[in-house]
Design a protein around this motif. Structure first.
Motif, mmCIF file in Angstrom:
data_model
loop_
_atom_site.group_PDB
_atom_site.id
_atom_site.type_symbol
_atom_site.label_atom_id
_atom_site.label_comp_id
_atom_site.label_asym_id
_atom_site.label_seq_id
_atom_site.Cartn_x
_atom_site.Cartn_y
_atom_site.Cartn_z
ATOM 1 N N VAL A 1 -9.170 24.649 9.922
ATOM 2 C CA VAL A 1 -8.405 23.395 9.896
ATOM 3 C C VAL A 1 -6.919 23.603 10.193
ATOM 4 O O VAL A 1 -6.132 22.673 10.054
ATOM 5 C CB VAL A 1 -8.549 22.648 8.545
ATOM 6 N N CYS A 2 -6.529 24.814 10.598
ATOM 7 C CA CYS A 2 -5.106 25.048 10.834
ATOM 8 C C CYS A 2 -4.932 26.038 11.975
ATOM 9 O O CYS A 2 -5.543 27.108 11.969
ATOM 10 C CB CYS A 2 -4.443 25.583 9.558
ATOM 11 N N ASN A 3 -4.102 25.659 12.955
ATOM 12 C CA ASN A 3 -3.843 26.588 14.080
ATOM 13 C C ASN A 3 -2.434 27.181 14.007
ATOM 14 O O ASN A 3 -1.912 27.677 14.995
ATOM 15 C CB ASN A 3 -4.061 25.881 15.424
ATOM 16 N N TRP A 4 -1.803 27.082 12.825
ATOM 17 C CA TRP A 4 -0.469 27.677 12.685
ATOM 18 C C TRP A 4 -0.609 29.172 12.376
ATOM 19 O O TRP A 4 -1.575 29.604 11.748
ATOM 20 C CB TRP A 4 0.323 26.962 11.590
ATOM 21 N N LEU A 5 0.389 29.915 12.823
ATOM 22 C CA LEU A 5 0.354 31.369 12.698
ATOM 23 C C LEU A 5 1.311 31.843 11.614
ATOM 24 O O LEU A 5 2.276 31.158 11.266
ATOM 25 C CB LEU A 5 0.746 31.998 14.035
ATOM 26 N N LYS B 1 -0.431 16.230 9.030
ATOM 27 C CA LYS B 1 0.597 16.945 8.254
ATOM 28 C C LYS B 1 1.419 17.838 9.175
ATOM 29 O O LYS B 1 2.639 17.923 9.045
ATOM 30 C CB LYS B 1 -0.085 17.783 7.164
ATOM 31 N N LYS B 2 0.764 18.514 10.124
ATOM 32 C CA LYS B 2 1.481 19.413 11.031
ATOM 33 C C LYS B 2 2.441 18.622 11.917
ATOM 34 O O LYS B 2 3.536 19.086 12.229
ATOM 35 C CB LYS B 2 0.513 20.215 11.901
ATOM 36 N N ARG B 3 2.034 17.433 12.324
ATOM 37 C CA ARG B 3 2.950 16.610 13.131
ATOM 38 C C ARG B 3 4.156 16.176 12.299
ATOM 39 O O ARG B 3 5.278 16.136 12.791
ATOM 40 C CB ARG B 3 2.222 15.408 13.728
ATOM 41 N N PHE C 1 -1.066 31.849 3.631
ATOM 42 C CA PHE C 1 -1.012 30.575 4.349
ATOM 43 C C PHE C 1 0.209 30.483 5.262
ATOM 44 O O PHE C 1 1.225 31.137 5.024
ATOM 45 C CB PHE C 1 -0.962 29.416 3.348
ATOM 46 N N CYS C 2 0.097 29.620 6.270
ATOM 47 C CA CYS C 2 1.253 29.328 7.133
ATOM 48 C C CYS C 2 2.297 28.561 6.315
ATOM 49 O O CYS C 2 2.000 28.059 5.232
ATOM 50 C CB CYS C 2 0.804 28.505 8.339
ATOM 51 N N VAL C 3 3.490 28.415 6.862
ATOM 52 C CA VAL C 3 4.546 27.739 6.094
ATOM 53 C C VAL C 3 4.173 26.307 5.717
ATOM 54 O O VAL C 3 4.565 25.827 4.653
ATOM 55 C CB VAL C 3 5.916 27.729 6.825
ATOM 56 N N ALA C 4 3.396 25.633 6.559
ATOM 57 C CA ALA C 4 3.048 24.237 6.247
ATOM 58 C C ALA C 4 1.957 24.166 5.184
ATOM 59 O O ALA C 4 1.996 23.300 4.297
ATOM 60 C CB ALA C 4 2.615 23.505 7.512
ATOM 61 N N CYS C 5 0.984 25.067 5.237
ATOM 62 C CA CYS C 5 -0.102 25.029 4.247
ATOM 63 C C CYS C 5 0.357 25.539 2.890
ATOM 64 O O CYS C 5 -0.304 25.311 1.883
ATOM 65 C CB CYS C 5 -1.325 25.781 4.752
ATOM 66 N N GLN C 6 1.511 26.209 2.853
ATOM 67 C CA GLN C 6 2.070 26.619 1.558
ATOM 68 C C GLN C 6 2.498 25.409 0.721
ATOM 69 O O GLN C 6 2.793 25.542 -0.460
ATOM 70 C CB GLN C 6 3.259 27.564 1.755
ATOM 71 N N TYR D 1 -3.838 34.080 11.945
ATOM 72 C CA TYR D 1 -3.907 32.640 11.708
ATOM 73 C C TYR D 1 -3.693 32.395 10.214
ATOM 74 O O TYR D 1 -3.981 33.260 9.380
ATOM 75 C CB TYR D 1 -5.276 32.084 12.112
ATOM 76 N N CYS D 2 -3.228 31.198 9.911
ATOM 77 C CA CYS D 2 -3.137 30.734 8.528
ATOM 78 C C CYS D 2 -4.508 30.906 7.859
ATOM 79 O O CYS D 2 -5.544 30.745 8.504
ATOM 80 C CB CYS D 2 -2.727 29.265 8.568
ATOM 81 N N GLY D 3 -4.513 31.210 6.572
ATOM 82 C CA GLY D 3 -5.773 31.354 5.828
ATOM 83 C C GLY D 3 -6.678 30.131 5.951
ATOM 84 O O GLY D 3 -7.902 30.245 5.979
HETATM 85 ZN ZN LIG Z 1 -1.834 26.444 7.779
#
Ligand SMILES: [Zn+2]
Ligand SMILES: [Zn+2]
Ligand SMILES: [Zn+2]
Length: 341
Positions: A65-69, A107-109, A78-83, A56-58
């Motif tokens: 707060v993030c379910n991106w991998l 933000k993810k949407r 971090f995931c690409v979005a949290c970067q 999972y993202c850090g």
């Molecule tokens: Zn993330």
């Protein structure tokens, strides 16, 4: 938004991190653009059915707060979005945990739809000249730690700033009432502000700039003065004939960003309608005119459904002919931006 399924067959949603049917861990893999069912390998490492390793993202591991991998061997925490994050809400204050969750989900949407549109996604750490960063910032209204500051949501020089209080329902509704708006959401803010970023990235040629000024006005007009005038005098009486919202009438740059935000709203909502079989075609294969035709039907249905359960209109906007032309222009701008990939 598309529909997703767990490996067990149950429907799952973009925000899920586990399946309520089979209990498996779930995450969103941005490279596959899909929700992935995960088996736990221990030490924070997971794998899917094919044996691909994930973490999972850090921000998921540490704060939930993030379910991106990210790939298990990825160098980034971090995931690409949290970067894209530069400033996150102070997590030592408990109310900020929930607010950050709300901000991250919106933000993810935003990032999902930018990805569906194949727009360049460059973070400002990678490329300080052309990249984007996000600041989620507090001010005196939410904490006396910041007595001198008053942070507005906005965009400046590659950075989108969102006031953390926008994630607080009561505060956001109060702001909406004060500003006489009919619609104010975190996702709406993010989509709008991304429009300012992509305008800066667009670098339009002379023809495109000429067309922009014909439709939206001259973006070089005094910005501060225009906004002051808007907040003191309100929009022109006939704004509904030319703009998508009252705020769009404040300045050509705001008109562009409002229309950009609506382009994304419409695109994503039509994809959702297609995924739920309310629409026979996907938005990418529709012309802008076809999308607007479908959206007029579906948004009316959406508003009626909302009223049926005692809520206000989900989409309280009318797309007049001039706004439709502006949306066509945004479509052309998106084609141009794709070429930067
Ligand atoms: Zn993330
Ligand atoms: Zn399942
Ligand atoms: Zn703006």
């Amino acid at each position: 938004m598309r529909q997703f399924a767990c490996d067990c067959g149950a429907a799952v949603y973009f925000e899920n991190d586990f399946c309520i049917n089979c209990g498996s861990a779930l995450g969103y893999d941005p490279r596959r653009n899909d929700m992935v069912t995960l088996a736990d390998w221990g030490n924070g490492v997971y794998h899917d059915l094919l044996g691909n390793g994930y973490r999972y993202c850090g921000n998921g591991e540490e704060f939930g707060v993030c379910n991106w991998l990210r790939p298990s061997d990825d160098a980034s925490h971090f995931c690409v979005a949290c970067q894209f994050n530069r400033t996150i809400p102070d997590q030592s204050r408990s109310e900020n945990q929930q607010r950050w969750q709300v901000l991250e989900r919106a933000k993810k949407r935003l990032f999902y739809t930018l990805g569906q549109l194949n727009l360049p996604l460059i973070n400002g750490w990678q490329d300080p000249q052309r990249g984007l960063l996000l600041d989620f910032i507090e001010d005196a209204r939410s904490s006396d730690e910041y007595p001198e500051t008053f942070v507005s949501t906005g965009y400046l020089g590659g950075v989108v700033t969102i006031n953390v209080l926008e994630a607080d329902d009561a505060a956001r509704v109060a702001a909406r009432e004060e500003l006489h708006e009919r619609y104010r959401t975190v996702l709406g803010h993010l989509r709008h502000e991304s429009g300012h970023y992509y305008w800066a990235l667009l670098n339009p040629d002379a023809d495109m700039l000429w067309e922009f000024r014909e439709l939206f006005g001259d973006e070089r007009d005094d910005y501060r003065g225009a906004l002051d005038r808007h907040y003191h005098e309100g929009p022109p009486a006939d704004w509904r004939e030319r703009y998508i919202s009252a705020y769009a009438s404040a300045h050509p740059s705001e008109d562009w960003a409002e229309c950009w935000g609506h382009y994304l709203h419409i695109y994503d909502a039509l994809e959702t309608a297609w995924a739920h079989k309310l629409l026979g075609v996907q938005p990418p294969v529709m012309t802008m005119a076809e999308r607007l035709g479908a959206w007029s039907r579906i948004s009316l249905m959406l508003n009626e459904l909302n009223r049926s359960v005692g809520r206000g209109d989900a989409y309280p906007f009318v797309i007049n002919e001039l706004v439709a032309e502006k949306l066509e222009f945004i479509e052309a701008a998106i084609h141009r931006l794709r070429a930067l990939n």
